[in-house]
Design an enzyme around this catalytic site. Structure first.
Site, PDB file in Angstrom:
ATOM      1  N   CYS A  36       0.836  -1.190   0.000  1.00  0.00           N
ATOM      2  CA  CYS A  36       0.000   0.000   0.000  1.00  0.00           C
ATOM      3  C   CYS A  36       0.877   1.249   0.000  1.00  0.00           C
ATOM      4  CB  CYS A  36      -0.953   0.101   1.198  1.00  0.00           C
ATOM      5  SG  CYS A  36      -2.048  -1.296   1.357  1.00  0.00           S
TER       6      CYS A  36
ATOM      7  N   ARG B 220       3.530  -0.171  -5.032  1.00  0.00           N
ATOM      8  CA  ARG B 220       3.366  -0.739  -3.689  1.00  0.00           C
ATOM      9  C   ARG B 220       2.062  -1.537  -3.543  1.00  0.00           C
ATOM     10  NH1 ARG B 220       6.813   1.769  -0.046  1.00  0.00           N
ATOM     11  NH2 ARG B 220       5.525   0.980   1.636  1.00  0.00           N
TER      12      ARG B 220
ATOM     13  N   TRP C  74      -2.852  -2.720  -1.545  1.00  0.00           N
ATOM     14  CA  TRP C  74      -2.596  -4.150  -1.728  1.00  0.00           C
ATOM     15  C   TRP C  74      -3.389  -4.820  -0.616  1.00  0.00           C
ATOM     16  CZ3 TRP C  74      -0.519  -8.320   0.936  1.00  0.00           C
ATOM     17  CH2 TRP C  74      -0.207  -9.449   0.151  1.00  0.00           C
TER      18      TRP C  74
ATOM     19  N   ASN D  16      -1.279   2.062   5.687  1.00  0.00           N
ATOM     20  CA  ASN D  16      -0.421   1.008   5.142  1.00  0.00           C
ATOM     21  C   ASN D  16       0.083   0.206   6.328  1.00  0.00           C
ATOM     22  OD1 ASN D  16       1.587  -0.546   3.914  1.00  0.00           O
ATOM     23  ND2 ASN D  16       3.083   1.116   3.955  1.00  0.00           N
ATOM     24  N   GLY D  17      -0.232  -1.077   6.354  1.00  0.00           N
ATOM     25  CA  GLY D  17       0.220  -1.918   7.463  1.00  0.00           C
ATOM     26  C   GLY D  17      -0.859  -2.900   7.841  1.00  0.00           C
TER      27      GLY D  17
ATOM     28  N   GLU E 204      16.017 -18.468  -9.626  1.00  0.00           N
ATOM     29  CA  GLU E 204      15.614 -17.091  -9.905  1.00  0.00           C
ATOM     30  C   GLU E 204      14.827 -16.992 -11.211  1.00  0.00           C
ATOM     31  OE1 GLU E 204      15.132 -14.461  -8.543  1.00  0.00           O
ATOM     32  OE2 GLU E 204      15.169 -12.915 -10.092  1.00  0.00           O
TER      33      GLU E 204
ATOM     34  N   LYS F  81      10.982 -15.665 -11.612  1.00  0.00           N
ATOM     35  CA  LYS F  81      10.627 -14.576 -12.536  1.00  0.00           C
ATOM     36  C   LYS F  81       9.507 -15.015 -13.463  1.00  0.00           C
ATOM     37  CE  LYS F  81      12.145 -11.918 -11.364  1.00  0.00           C
ATOM     38  NZ  LYS F  81      12.945 -11.327 -10.355  1.00  0.00           N
TER      39      LYS F  81
ATOM     40  N   GLU G 182       6.123 -15.397 -11.663  1.00  0.00           N
ATOM     41  CA  GLU G 182       5.650 -14.100 -11.188  1.00  0.00           C
ATOM     42  C   GLU G 182       4.924 -13.299 -12.266  1.00  0.00           C
ATOM     43  OE1 GLU G 182       8.009 -11.022  -8.388  1.00  0.00           O
ATOM     44  OE2 GLU G 182       9.236 -12.005  -9.862  1.00  0.00           O
TER      45      GLU G 182
ATOM     46  N   HIS H 242      15.314 -38.022  -8.606  1.00  0.00           N
ATOM     47  CA  HIS H 242      14.850 -38.359  -7.254  1.00  0.00           C
ATOM     48  C   HIS H 242      13.374 -37.992  -7.067  1.00  0.00           C
ATOM     49  CE1 HIS H 242      18.852 -39.490  -6.054  1.00  0.00           C
ATOM     50  NE2 HIS H 242      19.304 -38.366  -6.572  1.00  0.00           N
TER      51      HIS H 242
ATOM     52  N   LYS I 254       5.487  -4.299  -5.020  1.00  0.00           N
ATOM     53  CA  LYS I 254       6.946  -4.169  -5.057  1.00  0.00           C
ATOM     54  C   LYS I 254       7.573  -4.311  -3.679  1.00  0.00           C
ATOM     55  CE  LYS I 254      10.755  -3.285  -7.258  1.00  0.00           C
ATOM     56  NZ  LYS I 254      11.245  -4.407  -8.076  1.00  0.00           N
TER      57      LYS I 254
END
Ligand code: M6R
Length: 595
Positions: free
Chosen positions: A2, A27, A73, A99-100, A472, A476, A479, A495, A590
């Site tokens: 947020c 955000r 968010w 925000n929180g 990584e 990516k 995402e 395995h 982000k």
């Protein structure tokens, strides 16, 4: 997550709030809203959607003396109209953006409901607004700042709050705990925002609000108090050089593509900052801490965690026992074996809540913390004993690209400094050249990306550093394309995961290391035999004619820098061919400022 903004004074309020929110959209972007206060009225605009939608909703001539805004968010309640911020208290005295996360909101809500309070939304934020109103109405003094203080004393969790009080359009109140909030001072206007960027064209100096601080801004005044009055101290405003940082798209269709292609500059900037001729430029005390440490412990999340995996190999290779923990795991199981550990936090944003939680645990045991971050003045920068900045420039796309490059390159430079190996300078110049070559050949990667984008599952394979890169690349891809993907060490396939291999499943292998090249190629034979569609990304020294993409040679230890870029392009072009919202993928934000 947020983003919040607030302002009071002469600046065109609508412009600041909406431009500010646009720059904070990274955000969170589930819903958005603003509130404008004048002596006559309070007007609230909110909706599930993006800032561009809010821009359509808020009348062009909208004005106010004081205002606040929010980009969300979602944490409590789905992103619909009623859960969008700002939230007003029942009788309309307090209107807030938050925000929180308030951990004890359920019990507080129950208490308020027992007193007859009715709620519109499922959010924890509406509880805060109503608590303020309750304290305000109960107190004989009828002072909003006292009501805010009393409310903060009730709250457990994290908050950055911007608050309007309906009877006073000359102030925007605020409070902060564990979520970032900055005050900007301008000419006859003062500002609030979750970071500096919204204020860059408005404010001339800044103050980063500390935990437990609260107060208000007015046109000419900034009043900051502390929940513990003994902790109150004079405010020091400072300048920022952020204005010189470019945050435009510069002709690129997406930030992600722009940021991938900034990688060579990022390498150069790191060398300019940490190498002077043949000398490394690191704080002597930090180097001493490395020498004294019997153990290096990396803490990070997501992409930064993958950079830490590479860092662990770097430090192990020079005889430093090193471990890597996912911060959200370490926060609950903080196992420390050595007597003199040095903690390295890696975080692009410097605001990741899972890491901030670990700071407190480590500080209690007295071990030194080095933060490697892209964000000067961030919570982690301020809470750590040492900070090394990434100088990657602002990263706006939610998928981290150039910050990973900077993290790995900086860890390599740090390793070189610890052993006095100046060859890193020529090694990184080779990397820069290889990256430029890669940018020139990106359309070859695009062709692979378009082929894999058609499949529901994609596997990345590697061994050693190539395995770290496989993880990584896989993150990516999932995402930004929403394709299911896994990164695996080549040897682990048989395995278990090989059970998932069938005709046409794409398997992408990174081959950068002479030591494991034969072994990984033999793993590829195993999946080929089961019908997989194999793509090999190798380098010139290890290339075979049939390989699908070949990077220029670099020193093996620096191979994650170029191989990760290949992974970034693969994801980018796959997402592009699927028509995804590349810079703002679904459900993500982000900076992950909630636990
Ligand atoms: O700001 P941080 O580096 O602490 O963020 C950690 C992760 O949230 C972040 O790397 C995330 O995984 C990115 N979206 C990856 O592209």
């Amino acid at each position: 997550m947020c983003g919040i903004v607030g302002s009071v004074g002469e600046t065109k309020l609508r412009d600041y709030l909406l431009h500010g929110l646009k720059s904070l959209e990274y955000r969170g972007y589930d819903s958005a809203g603003t509130a404008f206060l004048t002596k006559e009225k309070l007007e609230v605009f909110r909706l599930p959607g993006r800032i561009d939608d809010l821009n359509q909703l808020v009348p062009a001539k909208m004005h106010g003396a004081a205002g606040i805004g929010h980009t969300r968010w979602a944490t409590h309640g789905e992103p619909n109209f009623v859960n969008s911020h700002p939230h007003c208290s029942q009788q309309g005295y307090f209107t807030i953006v938050h925000n929180g996360v308030i951990d004890n909101f359920r019990s507080l809500k129950k208490k308020l409901q027992n007193q007859g309070c009715k709620f519109q939304s499922e959010t924890d934020t509406e509880v805060i607004a109503n608590l303020m109103e309750m304290h305000y109405l109960k107190a004989a003094t009828k002072n909003p700042l006292d009501a805010i203080k009393k409310t903060l004393e009730d709250l457990e969790g994290s908050y950055a709050l911007a608050i309007l009080f309906k009877k006073d359009d000359t102030k925007v109140y605020f409070a902060k705990l564990h979520s970032p909030l900055v005050i900007g001072k301008g000419k006859n206007t003062n500002y609030l925002a979750s970071d500096y960027v919204p204020m860059l064209d408005y404010a001339t100096s800044y103050y980063i609000i500390d935990d437990y601080q609260y107060g208000y801004i007015s046109q000419k005044e900034v009043v900051v108090k502390h929940l513990d009055p003994n902790e109150e101290k004079p405010l020091v405003f400072h300048q920022t050089d952020l204005k010189v940082i470019d945050i435009g798209l510069n002709g690129y269709p997406h930030y992600m593509l722009k940021e991938i292609e900034e990688s060579p500059e990022v390498i150069k900037r790191l060398m300019d900052n940490y190498v002077d001729g043949n000398q490394f430029v690191f704080d002597d005390v930090l180097i001493q801490k490395f020498q004294e440490a019997d153990q290096i412990i990396f803490l990070a999340c997501g992409t930064s965690y993958h950079a830490a995996l590479v860092g662990r190999r770097y430090f192990e290779s020079i005889g430093k026992t090193s471990r890597v923990y996912i911060a959200s795991e370490f926060a609950y199981y903080p196992e420390v074996k050595g007597k003199h550990p040095l903690f390295i936090f890696i975080s692009q944003s410097g605001e990741t809540a899972d890491l901030i939680r670990c700071v407190k645990i480590i500080q209690q045991q007295g071990s030194p913390i080095l933060t490697i971050t892209n964000t000067k003045g961030s919570s982690l920068d301020r809470a750590s004993d040492f900070t090394l900045l990434l100088y990657a420039g602002m990263e706006i796309a939610v998928a981290s690209t150039k910050a990973y490059i900077a993290q790995v390159a900086l860890l390599a430079i740090l390793r070189a400094a610890l052993i006095g190996n100046t060859e890193i300078i020529t090694d990184l110049i080779e990397v820069e050249k290889a990256m430029k070559g890669l940018i020139g050949a990106k359309l070859e990667i695009k062709a692979i990306a378009e082929a894999i984008a058609k499949e529901p599952n994609v596997f990345f394979l590697g061994r050693g550093l190539d395995y770290d890169v496989a993880l990584e690349a896989s993150l990516k891809l999932k995402e930004i394309t929403y394709i299911h993907s896994e990164g695996l060490p080549g040897g682990e396939l048989k395995h278990g995961p090989i059970a998932l291999i069938k005709k046409d499943v794409p398997v992408i292998a990174f081959v950068s290391d002479q030591i494991t090249a034969a072994a990984i190629r033999s793993n590829l034979q195993e999946v080929l035999a089961r019908g997989a569609k194999v793509y090999v990304v190798s380098n010139q020294a290890l290339a075979k004619e049939e390989d699908d993409f070949v990077t220029r040679n670099t020193k093996t230890y620096l191979s994650p820098l170029t191989k990760a870029m290949v992974g970034q392009y693969l994801s980018y072009y796959a997402a592009l061919s699927l028509g995804r919202d590349i810079d703002k993928p679904r459900n993500l934000a982000k900076s992950v400022t909630v636990e």
